[in-house]
Design a protein around this motif. Structure first.
Motif, PDB file in Angstrom:
ATOM      1  N   PHE A 207      10.767  42.091  37.092  1.00  0.00           N
ATOM      2  CA  PHE A 207      12.076  41.863  37.677  1.00  0.00           C
ATOM      3  C   PHE A 207      12.704  40.612  37.079  1.00  0.00           C
ATOM      4  O   PHE A 207      12.033  39.589  36.888  1.00  0.00           O
ATOM      5  CB  PHE A 207      11.968  41.652  39.196  1.00  0.00           C
ATOM      6  N   ASP A 208      13.986  40.692  36.802  1.00  0.00           N
ATOM      7  CA  ASP A 208      14.777  39.515  36.440  1.00  0.00           C
ATOM      8  C   ASP A 208      16.132  39.730  37.104  1.00  0.00           C
ATOM      9  O   ASP A 208      16.986  40.459  36.585  1.00  0.00           O
ATOM     10  CB  ASP A 208      14.914  39.386  34.921  1.00  0.00           C
ATOM     11  N   THR A 209      16.341  39.117  38.264  1.00  0.00           N
ATOM     12  CA  THR A 209      17.479  39.465  39.101  1.00  0.00           C
ATOM     13  C   THR A 209      18.282  38.238  39.505  1.00  0.00           C
ATOM     14  O   THR A 209      17.765  37.122  39.561  1.00  0.00           O
ATOM     15  CB  THR A 209      17.016  40.172  40.387  1.00  0.00           C
ATOM     16  N   GLU A 210      19.550  38.476  39.837  1.00  0.00           N
ATOM     17  CA  GLU A 210      20.397  37.411  40.374  1.00  0.00           C
ATOM     18  C   GLU A 210      20.015  37.091  41.807  1.00  0.00           C
ATOM     19  O   GLU A 210      20.085  35.948  42.233  1.00  0.00           O
ATOM     20  CB  GLU A 210      21.872  37.856  40.286  1.00  0.00           C
ATOM     21  N   ASP A 211      19.611  38.103  42.574  1.00  0.00           N
ATOM     22  CA  ASP A 211      19.265  37.923  43.981  1.00  0.00           C
ATOM     23  C   ASP A 211      17.783  38.245  44.176  1.00  0.00           C
ATOM     24  O   ASP A 211      16.989  38.081  43.256  1.00  0.00           O
ATOM     25  CB  ASP A 211      20.173  38.802  44.837  1.00  0.00           C
ATOM     26  N   ASP A 212      17.405  38.728  45.344  1.00  0.00           N
ATOM     27  CA  ASP A 212      16.002  38.985  45.658  1.00  0.00           C
ATOM     28  C   ASP A 212      15.398  40.037  44.734  1.00  0.00           C
ATOM     29  O   ASP A 212      16.038  41.045  44.425  1.00  0.00           O
ATOM     30  CB  ASP A 212      15.866  39.477  47.099  1.00  0.00           C
ATOM     31  N   CYS A 213      14.145  39.834  44.341  1.00  0.00           N
ATOM     32  CA  CYS A 213      13.468  40.828  43.501  1.00  0.00           C
ATOM     33  C   CYS A 213      12.990  42.015  44.331  1.00  0.00           C
ATOM     34  O   CYS A 213      13.278  43.175  44.003  1.00  0.00           O
ATOM     35  CB  CYS A 213      12.295  40.190  42.764  1.00  0.00           C
ATOM     36  N   VAL A 214      12.239  41.749  45.403  1.00  0.00           N
ATOM     37  CA  VAL A 214      11.749  42.806  46.286  1.00  0.00           C
ATOM     38  C   VAL A 214      12.077  42.420  47.725  1.00  0.00           C
ATOM     39  O   VAL A 214      11.834  41.286  48.143  1.00  0.00           O
ATOM     40  CB  VAL A 214      10.227  43.028  46.135  1.00  0.00           C
ATOM     41  N   VAL A 215      12.621  43.376  48.472  1.00  0.00           N
ATOM     42  CA  VAL A 215      13.042  43.140  49.855  1.00  0.00           C
ATOM     43  C   VAL A 215      12.412  44.202  50.749  1.00  0.00           C
ATOM     44  O   VAL A 215      12.467  45.394  50.444  1.00  0.00           O
ATOM     45  CB  VAL A 215      14.573  43.219  49.985  1.00  0.00           C
TER      46      VAL A 215
END
Length: 388
Positions: A207-215
């Motif tokens: 994952f490379d994300t602006e917000d949460d990776c896993v929710v």
């Protein structure tokens, strides 16, 4: 009839300009009507609007395939289904590029890429380089509602306009070797949101994300039935985030329980693992119903600029339960402390830290308030300089 269906045989054209929504629909419908099989999307650039997967259909993106979400909102369908309040969709949207409703044995596989065309749904970037949230809905790349026996494997998903994958009330989900990258200029670009699902495994993903990776969520206000998220495992994943690696629940959720997250590497510009419950996260007119218990974290590396572990209930909120959380075999580098903080109405209970190393540039390494049964076993604390 063959159980392999090539999009090109149904009028598809991978020229990067033709909108292939109808070709995808014809291929998937033919496959489903024949009892199921594999719909193949070969090399090239395939532009499409919303595509609905049906039971026993595998959408396979071959090497060299780039499935591109249309930049026009009118090419997308808002997911509507019995028991789901789409009008309350987070971020004012329940639109999806690839969606499914009440489907069984569905899959998205292959080594191709799904490009959500994220920036097309925003106005110009501000002085900071970040886009402001638009008034119009922003689609998600994958939205599955009340599906069973789901598989996402091998594919790469990039530049979703909003959350990348939203799984809602699904059962029996396997997400394996999926890579998700979000444009850091956009907003609310989560990796995978597991919402009111059961029996889910996420493994070997990047994952490379602006917000949460896993929710992990159980968004009760969206569903007529009780929202329960349980039996979820997340393992062997690398997470880079502009916000946080893992989020567990919000105050208006239902039940989140019996989940295990292990063998993770989290690098974040803000926080590592959070379960935070402020008043402003409550949906309007909804009670604080989050019941969170038996969540285990183990074998995890966290390197973050702020709070590595943040369990917090804002004063004035009475949640049914936040309890039985375990953090073991962790190596932490952070700019702030681990925080375990309940409210006068919600005492956080039974939080265990075992074999944990915390090196922080802040004044404190662990802060505990309004909690009971916090246990520290073989916990090593140190302050480090910014240059360390």
């Amino acid at each position: 009839m063959s159980d392999v269906y090539d999009i090109r045989d149904f009028g598809g054209c991978p020229d990067g300009r033709t909108v292939n929504t109808q070709a995808f629909g014809r291929a998937i419908d033919a496959c489903s009507e024949a009892g199921g099989g594999r719909v193949v999307c070969g090399p090239g650039e395939w532009v499409t609007g919303s595509v609905q997967l049906r039971s026993r259909v595998e959408l396979h993106l071959a090497n060299g395939c780039r499935l591109i979400g249309s930049p026009r909102l009118e090419d997308y369908v808002r997911l509507t289904a019995e028991g789901f309040h789409s009008e309350l969709g987070p971020e004012k949207s329940a639109h999806g590029l690839i969606y499914a409703i009440d489907a069984e044995e569905i899959a998205i596989t292959g080594s191709g890429t799904i490009d959500g065309s994220g920036a097309a749904f925003y106005d110009a970037a501000g002085p900071s380089g970040k886009f402001e949230k638009p008034e119009t809905p922003r689609p998600r790349i994958v939205m599955f509602y009340r599906c069973r026996d789901v598989r996402l494997e091998g594919v790469r998903m990039i530049d979703s306009p909003c959350w990348t994958v939203w799984l809602m009330r699904c059962e029996g989900v396997q997400v394996h070797r999926v890579a998700i990258r979000g444009d850091r200029r956009l907003r609310n670009v989560d990796g995978i949101d597991v919402d009111a699902c059961r029996d889910v495994t996420i493994s070997d993903c990047r994952f490379d994300t602006e917000d949460d990776c896993v929710v992990l969520r159980a968004m009760q206000h969206l569903y007529d039935e009780p929202a329960v998220c349980e039996n979820v495992t997340v393992t062997n994943c690398v997470m880079n985030s502009g916000c946080q690696g893992v989020r567990i629940g919000c105050p208006g959720d239902g039940v989140i329980r019996r989940c295990a997250l292990s063998n993770l590497v989290i690098r974040s510009e803000h926080n590592g693992i959070v379960s935070i419950h402020p008043h402003h996260y409550l949906p309007e007119g909804r009670p604080a119903g989050a019941d969170i218990s038996n969540i285990l974290f183990s074998n995890i590396v966290v390197d973050c600029q702020q709070t590595p572990i943040r369990i917090e209930v804002e004063e004035g909120l009475a949640l049914p339960r936040v309890a039985d959380l375990s953090f073991s075999d962790m190596a932490i580098r952070s700019g702030g402390p681990c925080l375990v903080q309940g409210s006068s109405q919600t005492i956080v209970r039974n939080v265990r830290f075992s074999n944990v190393q915390i090196a922080t540039t802040g004044d404190d390494a662990i802060v505990c308030r309004r909690c009971q049964g916090v246990k520290l076993t073989n916990v090593e604390l140190s302050n480090r300089k910014e240059t360390d």
